[in-house]
Design an enzyme around this catalytic site. Structure first.
Site, mmCIF file in Angstrom:
data_model
loop_
_atom_site.group_PDB
_atom_site.id
_atom_site.type_symbol
_atom_site.label_atom_id
_atom_site.label_comp_id
_atom_site.label_asym_id
_atom_site.label_seq_id
_atom_site.Cartn_x
_atom_site.Cartn_y
_atom_site.Cartn_z
ATOM 1 N N TYR A 65 0.866 -1.188 0.000
ATOM 2 C CA TYR A 65 0.000 0.000 0.000
ATOM 3 C C TYR A 65 0.893 1.226 0.000
ATOM 4 C CZ TYR A 65 -3.327 3.542 1.736
ATOM 5 O OH TYR A 65 -4.100 4.675 1.898
ATOM 6 N N ASP A 119 9.331 2.715 -1.022
ATOM 7 C CA ASP A 119 8.363 3.387 -0.159
ATOM 8 C C ASP A 119 8.736 3.032 1.288
ATOM 9 O OD1 ASP A 119 4.714 3.359 0.202
ATOM 10 O OD2 ASP A 119 6.329 4.155 1.450
ATOM 11 N N LYS A 125 5.426 9.387 8.349
ATOM 12 C CA LYS A 125 5.277 8.866 9.717
ATOM 13 C C LYS A 125 6.345 9.385 10.690
ATOM 14 C CE LYS A 125 2.875 4.772 7.921
ATOM 15 N NZ LYS A 125 1.501 4.751 8.446
HETATM 16 P P1 KE4 Z 1 -0.399 8.377 4.534
HETATM 17 O O1 KE4 Z 1 -0.962 9.091 3.316
HETATM 18 O O2 KE4 Z 1 -1.462 7.593 5.282
HETATM 19 O O3 KE4 Z 1 0.409 9.315 5.439
HETATM 20 O O4 KE4 Z 1 0.670 7.323 4.021
HETATM 21 C C1 KE4 Z 1 0.298 6.367 3.085
HETATM 22 C C2 KE4 Z 1 1.276 5.196 3.196
HETATM 23 C C3 KE4 Z 1 2.265 5.070 2.245
HETATM 24 N N1 KE4 Z 1 3.164 4.059 2.308
HETATM 25 C C4 KE4 Z 1 3.114 3.145 3.314
HETATM 26 C C5 KE4 Z 1 4.131 2.045 3.345
HETATM 27 C C6 KE4 Z 1 2.124 3.238 4.311
HETATM 28 O O5 KE4 Z 1 2.081 2.313 5.307
HETATM 29 C C7 KE4 Z 1 1.176 4.272 4.259
HETATM 30 C C8 KE4 Z 1 0.048 4.415 5.267
HETATM 31 N N2 KE4 Z 1 -0.044 3.384 6.235
HETATM 32 C C9 KE4 Z 1 -1.361 3.158 6.800
HETATM 33 C C10 KE4 Z 1 -1.276 2.039 7.819
HETATM 34 N N3 KE4 Z 1 -0.910 0.808 7.271
HETATM 35 C C11 KE4 Z 1 -1.931 4.402 7.408
HETATM 36 C C12 KE4 Z 1 -3.141 4.170 8.277
HETATM 37 C C13 KE4 Z 1 -4.424 4.606 7.589
HETATM 38 O O6 KE4 Z 1 -4.521 4.448 6.372
HETATM 39 O O7 KE4 Z 1 -5.314 5.099 8.334
#
Ligand code: KE4
Length: 441
Positions: free
Chosen positions: A156, A251, A279
């Protein structure tokens, strides 16, 4: 006088205030949440509304305290309301916290990141991981002049249209939208292959190599549960990209500063062309970043033709808290402590599951842990999906009722922070032993 037996009042863990708050929220927030996974739909029940947090403990509106292994989905590696992060925020707040103009805060964090992350000489800050990966893809297309992107099923990278894809039929296939509202035309430029499958990656390069701008991958998958890269996989991707003139994008939104100061690329010794971060580099405030060698980043506006912009990018408050967090991770012994605490938890869970006769496949890279309710092995999304998600849901609630807050989905990663103590880890293991016994009964 006959002493009345002291009757141990049962601990009534009411969550009435969270339930009421959720009702109210659902009237004005789609699904009552600001991000879908928080709605507990994968595990059932009503989401907790958090009132406060300190260290490794979060407290809900009803005053129930939980040892937290979500850590805001990764950013809170120092723990909640950590003093150094708080002090950094206070210093900025006194002087104003958003100008839409350059500040030295962003330069300081950029210098720190460029010094730490092997594949980064130059950085651009954005406001989320989604923005980071979306922009990195555009930069790769701009730099190479090519259109196709390859990603792995089960990885993701945020919710930009071209990356909300799932595998079509067949091994290396053009993605089909995984969300309504994403036109097929937007995913027609995204190829999807299984994670950890170098043959599939080789095949897609053999078929489309000259059209591929980049291969985008989580070097440690964290969104199908935690699934480490197979030996040689990342090196193989790097070789394929080099052979075909494509860029390798790591990523590291989750793994960056999580598994070490140099991220997964430092751990495995593979330097990508572009790195995405998020993060931890914001310490819990909205931040994302992408970086590369100067020749690639110089394609970005205002220097080059690839456009990307953002009102709050480089926000001084987020930069300050992010810098305080990242600098704290440079303290001696930090990653050794995370390793020791995480190994203790992992070993304890394995022993408890074994004692209950419950098939549990565990994965771990540093303080990223995965627990899959199946015998395993779990090496990609197809194998991860064989997990017993009902068992995970029961485990989640049995732990919640014992004051342990796990990710509300089988396909997420548990995080240990520097604020966790051995006692809290042991309390978690003891709670898991009870939960496993109940599930196995
Ligand atoms: P954000 O747009 O949520 O800041 O990041 C997206 C993203 C991109 N790449 C990786 C490897 C990620 O894990 C994420 C976002 N992670 C999720 C949890 N697995 C965020 C939690 C959510 O979607 O509420």
């Amino acid at each position: 006088m006959v002493r009345k037996n002291a009757v141990q009042k049962p601990v009534v863990r009411t969550r009435a205030q969270s339930s009421s708050a959720f009702e109210t929220a659902q009237a004005v927030l789609a699904g009552g949440v600001s991000s879908p996974v928080r709605a507990f739909q994968a595990v059932g029940g009503t989401p907790l509304f958090i009132a406060k947090a300190k260290g490794a403990v979060i407290t809900d509106l009803d005053g129930n305290a939980y040892i937290d292994y979500v850590g805001a989905w990764g950013p809170l590696i120092l723990g909640h309301a950590e003093e150094r992060a708080q002090a950094a925020a206070s210093k900025v707040l006194d002087k104003g916290w958003s100008f839409g103009a350059p500040t030295e805060q962003e330069t300081r964090l950029a210098v720190r990141i460029a010094a730490d992350v092997p594949g980064i000489d130059m950085v651009r800050f954005v406001n989320s991981g989604t923005e980071a990966t979306m922009s990195a893809v555009r930069l790769a297309r701009g730099f190479t002049g090519r259109d196709l992107i390859v990603k792995c099923e089960g990885c993701y990278h945020g919710h930009s249209d071209g990356l909300l894809v799932e595998a079509g039929s067949g091994l290396a296939t053009f993605g089909v939208p995984s969300s309504a509202g994403v036109p097929a035309g937007l995913t027609a430029l995204t190829l999807v292959v299984p994670y950890n499958d170098l043959d599939a990656a080789s095949q897609v390069f053999a078929e489309q190599g000259q059209r591929i701008a980049a291969f985008l991958v989580e070097p440690i998958a964290g969104n199908m549960g935690c699934v480490p890269p197979a030996g040689g996989y990342l090196a193989g991707l790097s070789r394929l990209c080099n052979e075909h003139g494509a860029l390798l994008i790591f990523d590291e939104v989750m793994s960056g500063y999580r598994v070490g100061l140099r991220g997964a690329q430092g751990l495995y010794g593979i330097e990508p062309d572009i790195t995405c971060l998020g993060k931890i580099i914001g310490g819990g405030l909205p931040v994302g970043a992408y970086g590369a060698r100067a020749a690639v980043m110089e394609q970005l506006s205002p220097l080059g033709p690839v456009y990307q912009a953002g009102t709050l990018s480089g926000n001084p408050l987020a930069m300050a808290v992010g810098l305080a967090t990242v600098e704290a991770l440079h303290e001696p012994g930090v990653y050794e402590r995370l390793e020791a605490l995480s190994a203790r938890l992992s070993a304890g869970l394995a022993e408890a599951a074994g004692a209950a006769g419950l098939p549990l496949f565990e994965t771990r890279v540093g303080s990223m842990l995965g627990v899959f309710f199946q015998p395993g092995p779990v090496i990609d999304y197809a194998s991860a999906k064989r997990s017993d998600t009902h068992a995970y849901a029961r485990f989640f609630h049995a732990m919640l009722d014992q004051g342990i807050y796990l990710p509300p989905s089988q396909f997420e990663t548990l995080f240990v922070s520097l604020a966790h103590t051995e006692e809290q880890i042991d309390q978690t293991i003891a709670a898991a032993a009870k939960a496993f016994a109940a599930i196995a009964a």
